[in-house]
Design a protein around this motif. Sequence first.
Motif, PDB file in Angstrom:
ATOM      1  N   HIS A  59      44.188   7.032 -23.563  1.00 60.26           N
ATOM      2  CA  HIS A  59      43.842   7.370 -24.943  1.00 60.26           C
ATOM      3  C   HIS A  59      42.345   7.208 -25.249  1.00 60.26           C
ATOM      4  CE1 HIS A  59      43.673   3.069 -25.901  1.00 60.26           C
ATOM      5  NE2 HIS A  59      44.849   2.924 -25.377  1.00 60.26           N
ATOM      6  N   THR A  77      48.831  14.545 -27.043  1.00 58.86           N
ATOM      7  CA  THR A  77      48.898  13.433 -27.979  1.00 58.86           C
ATOM      8  C   THR A  77      47.804  12.402 -27.754  1.00 58.86           C
ATOM      9  OG1 THR A  77      50.512  12.311 -26.576  1.00 58.86           O
ATOM     10  CG2 THR A  77      51.372  13.631 -28.372  1.00 58.86           C
ATOM     11  N   ALA A  78      47.117  12.491 -26.611  1.00 57.57           N
ATOM     12  CA  ALA A  78      46.101  11.484 -26.303  1.00 57.57           C
ATOM     13  C   ALA A  78      44.805  11.710 -27.063  1.00 57.57           C
ATOM     14  CB  ALA A  78      45.808  11.495 -24.804  1.00 57.57           C
ATOM     15  N   ASN A  79      44.601  12.922 -27.569  1.00 58.61           N
ATOM     16  CA  ASN A  79      43.278  13.270 -28.050  1.00 58.61           C
ATOM     17  C   ASN A  79      43.322  14.338 -29.129  1.00 58.61           C
ATOM     18  OD1 ASN A  79      40.766  15.086 -27.811  1.00 58.61           O
ATOM     19  ND2 ASN A  79      40.162  13.220 -26.757  1.00 58.61           N
TER      20      ASN A  79
END
Lengths: 321, 317
Positions: free
Chosen positions: B129, B154-156
């Motif tokens: 993340h 979803t990480a960024n």
Amino acid sequence: MKVVHLSKTPLACSPGRMSFYLNQIGISSSHFFEQDYPGELQGKMTMGSFHFNSTKESIELLESHLAKADIIHVHNHISASLVALVNKVFSGNKIIFHAHSPLREGPLFTDVSLVMDLEFTDYYVVAQYQPRHYQEYTPICNIVPGIDGFNDEPSASSDVFKIIYSPAHSRAGGRWNPKGSSALNVSLQYCVSQKLAELKSPPKTNEAQLLAYRNQCDITIDEIITGSYHQISLEGLSAGNIVVNNADFFSIEMLKLAAKTDENPPFYHMNESNCSNRLEQLVMMSEQEVTERKQKSREYFTKYLNPERLAGLLAEKYERK
Amino acid sequence: MKVAIKKAKKLVKNPKLFFQDSNILKRKGTNSSEPLDSEPRVIGHLDTVEEIKFDIKNKGIRNKSFSTLFLVSKNIKSLSKAPIFGDMLKNKNNFIGFREKTLFALRVSDEVYSFQASYENLVHNKNWHSGLLGDFKNVILAGGYIKYAEFFRTANVNVRIIAILTEKNEMVAAQSYQFIDHFICHKSHNDCQFKKDLTFFSNTKSLLQAIEQRVTQAGSKPYDYLVPVVGSITYLPEIDELNSENIDMVISLTTLDKNIINKANNFSEYVDLISKNINYLLLKESWMQRYASYVTKQDMSSLIKVALQDGARVKIL
């Protein structure tokens, strides 16, 4: 109806307040959180909430509440062990997932209702910017306390106006998490140095005391960079402050949707390009105008956002099949 | 003799590759794919054998706005033989997005994977993340790797997920669409229901063109102005102000029903209702390119929803 609220952290007192005011309107409610904030904020963001810390006593207490509950109201993400406990003990038929945080950034990153092994029946979302990420979930307005009798009529400070601005720790990066603005800081410093305003940044204290400090001020600044408002804007309205933020159309419309009003909140808007002009306009207002605006904030809060009314709206949603 | 001449030519033309392939300097390691890890283009691994182990080495990425991460199988012995990636490496046009310090490979173990099961570990994994992964503008997932769309999306906030489906690949489940930004599909999959930006290709050349186009669009634009998507406006006096104010989307409504708060139960229903009263809608050019399919279909409700989901800064007039 018996409700148990669950969260991993105090979540800025949001579930605690919900639980407290449900009790005020006659609905039995309790809130358990798993881990407190470290450092200065420890023990300060609760409102009668219980800290479930896997001591024998707290487990027994939690189990007994879960066993009696009709509704479990989960806020953000809770640990797998707490999920297991709920599945073991809870026999009611309503499990609510309530999203407080954005997607694609911390602390959640993704829709964690799909990660936790719970059979959710209802889906709620905080009515700020979050409905853009959880578009089918029911927007719920955060509940903040009203002010006690010591400060009934908001009125402008007689000398310079007092601005309260105490941005809490925010995660760096991301679209919705950042809160700081260097342009705003520069403008504020200018106002303070020219003795046009006084800047209050009270030390970390419990949420009731912070609200009382806010009540002594004239202007509450939330944040001006994301386009959302936060719980602090609602506290500013409650405290009869002029509330400064950059809430955009959809943030405001979701507030109105959740609070069931067609009236716009009296926010004072500014963004990074115009903040120095807007701030100067604000601090140069007459005492009378500032008093009027402060009273408008208090009126809006009393009429639409007072805690018993919002708790009632929440209870109505609980009753929906 | 022929071999000697060939090798001599190689030494002159590409000394680096000569020594790399040369038996003299070949490593004695038992793991035959180990040399691949030292390739400049390989930036890390995604190992899902037991739990997600995700590492990204500290390498310099140039031209971050065009930077691209491409997932390749750990079984591949040579990057130039990796499907699609090998073709991108040839880079005949010297496209900025395919150069050595811009296009990198992530080596992946092809094991069973569950994002949900890995979630608790991932949240504590700074490589996921924060850190280097956040420096990549684009992540390309081809075929079986489309299942990692959620992992990367979803990480960024700013990353663009480009999914590629070749003729051999099976169509992916619609649940993954929400995590994909651009879908490049072989024309045989003409029933693909992806909505944001869908394009078809027939051969390697048109595939590479489609990739190049998307990486270019996602890269920085010197001028990125608000353009009309629906409705007509002849002149908007505040247009210069809006363009400089960092606004991505402007919506003009003919009316706003005061009773709308009683008619809509959530954000989605709310947008459906106001979309019926749009006078005109402006979108920054770079944003419009991201949602080409919605623009063509003039589906304003879906466009508004996806743009706001993606973080568009909006002004209503």
